[in-house]
Each structure stands twice: as C-alpha cells, then as structure tokens.
Scaffold this active site. Sequence first.
Site, mmCIF file in Angstrom:
data_model
loop_
_atom_site.group_PDB
_atom_site.id
_atom_site.type_symbol
_atom_site.label_atom_id
_atom_site.label_comp_id
_atom_site.label_asym_id
_atom_site.label_seq_id
_atom_site.Cartn_x
_atom_site.Cartn_y
_atom_site.Cartn_z
ATOM 1 C CG HIS A 1 -30.189 33.471 9.291
ATOM 2 N ND1 HIS A 1 -30.446 32.357 8.624
ATOM 3 C CD2 HIS A 1 -29.219 33.013 10.411
ATOM 4 C CE1 HIS A 1 -29.594 31.537 8.845
ATOM 5 N NE2 HIS A 1 -29.096 31.484 9.970
ATOM 6 C CB CYS B 1 -22.640 25.225 7.501
ATOM 7 S SG CYS B 1 -24.053 26.358 7.414
HETATM 8 MN MN MN Z 1 -27.842 30.087 11.228
#
Ligand code: MN
Length: 157
Positions: free
Chosen positions: A73, A125
């Site tokens: 992405h 994350c």
């Molecule tokens: Mn990812």
Amino acid sequence: MSSKAVEATDVPAVQSHLGGCRWEGVPVMPYKEDGTHFKSISRQILYPGGHDLPVELRAFQMDADGYSTLERHNHAHLVMIVQGQGHVMVGGKIKEIGMLDVVHVPPMTWHQFKADKGEPMTFACVVNVERDRPQRPTETDLDELCQDPAVKEYIRY
Ligand code: MN
C-alpha cells in the site's frame, strides 16, 4: 484515501497492560473484517490518532501459526515486536524478528509477518490515520515474488 478527521482523543494517560497482550479498556477486534488470506491474528487499537499525532498505534497478536496478509500500500508501517518471535518478509527479503526488533515497511513494498517459530508473536504498529487500502498480489505480482525460491516458500496468500 479515507478521510477520518483527527481530533483530540479520550485516551487515558496510562492504559495498563493486563497480561497476555491485553490492555485495560481496549477491545480485541478481528485483524480484518473478512478474508482467508491471513490466519490467527487479532487487532487492538491503543491510540486512534489525535492532537498533533495523526497516527494510530495498533497491537497485533498472532497465535503460534498466525500470519498477516501479504500486501502492499502507499502508506508506510513502523513496527516493533513486543513479544515472541517469527519472521517478516519486506520487499522480497526475509528476516528473523523477535522482541524489540523494529521493522520499517516503506510505501508500496510487499510485506508479510509470520509467527512461525512455535510461539505467539505480538507487535505494535504505527500507521497514518489517513491511509489507502492495502493491495493484494495479482497473479503477475505472485509470479514476480516467486522468482525467489525462499520467498515462494515463505509467502501465504
Ligand atoms: Mn500492511
């Protein structure tokens, strides 16, 4: 791009860890809403973005056989492993990862995390609140990725 406004949040000063990678007041959610291209992985949002921090902090927890989606992405990821060990493939390179290792996934780079060392793995994350949807590999992309036998062996999709 999604257009989620970043506003001040009600996140408390401290979100206490309750053990087992669970945090006070933080619901455990599915990794993604649907699909079979990932396995044994959950998602918790520890910070939804706000103030002058337009980022989410998420915790992903994988069972001992879990793996994330093989995807790419335009947005980047910044990851820190907080528990357990496994592997990550970033841009065709496979690396062992464990507690406190930091993984940077640049834009438009194929990546997949796997808890493939016989124990669960949890990672934090950081991701932008405004981000594009992940792309999954086409047959052509898979052919390219599979040029490398190690990557061919590694990836799940
Ligand atoms: Mn990812």
